[in-house]
Design a protein around this motif. Sequence first.
Motif, PDB file in Angstrom:
ATOM      1  N   GLY A  15       0.813  -1.206   0.000  1.00 20.14           N
ATOM      2  CA  GLY A  15       0.000   0.000   0.000  1.00 20.14           C
ATOM      3  C   GLY A  15       0.849   1.260   0.000  1.00 20.14           C
ATOM      4  O   GLY A  15       2.073   1.213   0.044  1.00 20.14           O
ATOM      5  N   GLN A  16       0.193   2.403  -0.110  1.00 22.39           N
ATOM      6  CA  GLN A  16       0.821   3.728   0.026  1.00 22.39           C
ATOM      7  C   GLN A  16       1.898   3.997  -1.033  1.00 22.39           C
ATOM      8  O   GLN A  16       2.855   4.720  -0.774  1.00 22.39           O
ATOM      9  N   MET A  17       1.755   3.411  -2.204  1.00 25.41           N
ATOM     10  CA  MET A  17       2.718   3.649  -3.277  1.00 25.41           C
ATOM     11  C   MET A  17       2.146   4.546  -4.373  1.00 25.41           C
ATOM     12  O   MET A  17       2.632   4.531  -5.513  1.00 25.41           O
ATOM     13  N   ARG A  18       1.161   5.329  -4.027  1.00 24.94           N
ATOM     14  CA  ARG A  18       0.585   6.257  -4.999  1.00 24.94           C
ATOM     15  C   ARG A  18       1.659   7.230  -5.472  1.00 24.94           C
ATOM     16  O   ARG A  18       2.404   7.782  -4.669  1.00 24.94           O
ATOM     17  N   GLN A  63       9.371   0.156 -10.733  1.00 22.26           N
ATOM     18  CA  GLN A  63       8.087   0.756 -11.109  1.00 22.26           C
ATOM     19  C   GLN A  63       6.959  -0.014 -10.414  1.00 22.26           C
ATOM     20  O   GLN A  63       7.097  -1.197 -10.123  1.00 22.26           O
ATOM     21  N   TRP A  64       5.858   0.687 -10.192  1.00 21.54           N
ATOM     22  CA  TRP A  64       4.757   0.081  -9.456  1.00 21.54           C
ATOM     23  C   TRP A  64       3.486   0.075 -10.283  1.00 21.54           C
ATOM     24  O   TRP A  64       3.103   1.091 -10.863  1.00 21.54           O
ATOM     25  N   GLN A  65       2.842  -1.079 -10.328  1.00 19.12           N
ATOM     26  CA  GLN A  65       1.579  -1.244 -11.031  1.00 19.12           C
ATOM     27  C   GLN A  65       0.441  -1.213 -10.012  1.00 19.12           C
ATOM     28  O   GLN A  65       0.447  -1.970  -9.044  1.00 19.12           O
ATOM     29  N   LYS A  66      -0.523  -0.349 -10.243  1.00 22.14           N
ATOM     30  CA  LYS A  66      -1.660  -0.301  -9.334  1.00 22.14           C
ATOM     31  C   LYS A  66      -2.576  -1.490  -9.580  1.00 22.14           C
ATOM     32  O   LYS A  66      -2.830  -1.882 -10.711  1.00 22.14           O
ATOM     33  N   SER A 100       4.667  10.607  -0.126  1.00 19.62           N
ATOM     34  CA  SER A 100       5.984  10.642   0.515  1.00 19.62           C
ATOM     35  C   SER A 100       6.588   9.246   0.606  1.00 19.62           C
ATOM     36  O   SER A 100       7.810   9.078   0.465  1.00 19.62           O
ATOM     37  N   THR A 101       5.743   8.229   0.818  1.00 23.29           N
ATOM     38  CA  THR A 101       6.255   6.856   0.881  1.00 23.29           C
ATOM     39  C   THR A 101       6.815   6.425  -0.464  1.00 23.29           C
ATOM     40  O   THR A 101       7.881   5.796  -0.541  1.00 23.29           O
TER      41      THR A 101
END
Length: 551
Positions: free
Chosen positions: A66-69, A87-90, A73-74
Amino acid sequence: MKSTTQQDYDLILIGSGIGALTVASLMAQLRGKRVLILERHFIAGGFTHSFQRKGFHWDPGLHYVGQMRPGSSTRHLFDLVTHQQVQWQKMPNLFEKFVYPGLTFDLYDDPQQYQADLIERFSAEAPAIRQYFKDLKKGSAALFLDAAKQNGSFLSKLVGQVAKLWHGIDLSLTTQEYLDQHFQDPKLKALLASQWLDYGVSPAASPFALHATIATHYLNGGYYPVGGAGTIAQAVQQVVEDHNGNVLVNREVDEILLDEGQAVGVRVRNLKARDQAFEEYYAPVIISNAGAYNTYLKFIPAHYPIPFRNSLKQFVEKQSPATNVALYIGFSEDPRQLGFQGENHWIYTTFDHQAVECEKGKWLQSGQPLQAYLSFPSLKDPKATKHTAEIIALADYDSFASWRDQGWLHRDEQYQALKDRIQSVLLDLVEQHYPGFTDLVDYCEVSTPLTNEHFTDHPKGGMYGLPMLVDRFAPQNRAWTKIQTPIPGLYMTGSDVYMLGIVGSMMGALLTASQLSDGISILQAFMAAAKVKAVESNTDKPTMAKASALS
């Protein structure tokens, strides 16, 4: 056995989990330290590593974060730690399903919708539901401020004391006690606690502040690292090596070396050397990411006086850690044809979470588990080339203990027969809820607590380090999880200094970095992360020099 010595590192980290990776990356980038990371597994990353079979890919420890929007700040901090290489995939908006007998609840990535959906289903408890969402924020703050108070400066301790007047939540309050005090409907209580396997302690034994932290962490949905969790360690290894450091795998720590009571190095066994030769490495700072149990009861010589050694040993022997079995599945066809879109499924055959905990060992020989967690790595990862799933269920360690002394991949037919039964039972449980699931299965592999024990050396193959029970936070037990150990030059990091999980261990690492003599405060770390992000946005060409220049 032969022994070799090397002594030109600024910092040595035991273990390569996210706690160690975070400290290593920050100290290399922002302080120019030459860092050595030592890992007993043949793959770096701890529970952030990945593995493959026949082209299928799974992540045994990371299922969603979570919190990787973007812009949070995270996320900025994680981008700094990994040098923007992950990279992060929602996940889909509907990212969790809680499945109970006669009740299925869809959890979306909007906390307002979550609250509204609960109120629509349980309208008589609307005021308590609204209060619950307020208390989640307070509980989450309570847990972090407690860790900061225990490990921070005088100012941190003062802030922690003052903040307690606001949140009013004591860590002795269990999740079940909170739920019983505020709600009437047993189904609603069970529903709100559905994610407790994310922290491995049943509602009856977990601090509400811990539950609140996990629940808050996922209020805005989940994310998954593109290319799998292994990209995290790969990115940090590059950072460490670019600063003349090193990451060594197949290195099992045998002892933390002391000189006149101060930690000065480590002796490790090279598991790939023909004679498993010992190697010695020296540095003025040693940081253990191997957990309190291994650090104090295995690595420090028994003659060194650790005042809480016996109490820690008794706690671990008495309180079994969260252990599980996992079924790794490769599909012959796309599971989306059955309606799956990448969401997680929490399947329960009862509303009684305490029964799930109590019965976790009984189903292994007969019957079926009272719960299972179903996840789809391939549907979360746009780089996946084959479709996969994982089914995870609680299981006790004692049911497997008789095979402990048999080597990995060399256990007997009875052990394999038990694994075959686990596979069949877990597939049957999912098939009952999603007909046609087993028809798509092409490959299966089962892991047990012995698998975790072999690769991580966690006591009894635990998933999360020291169990985060209420007793862990009792005043007489606080010394176990302090960052500054009784030995000068030796520090702790990882999940045991704050809490479990990717972000939890990362935040624990920030607390560790802030305690080092030439370390980095939490504010400095977040400021550096924000500045690097700003520079990257302006140039679109991040360089390793940016973090150092902005620190």
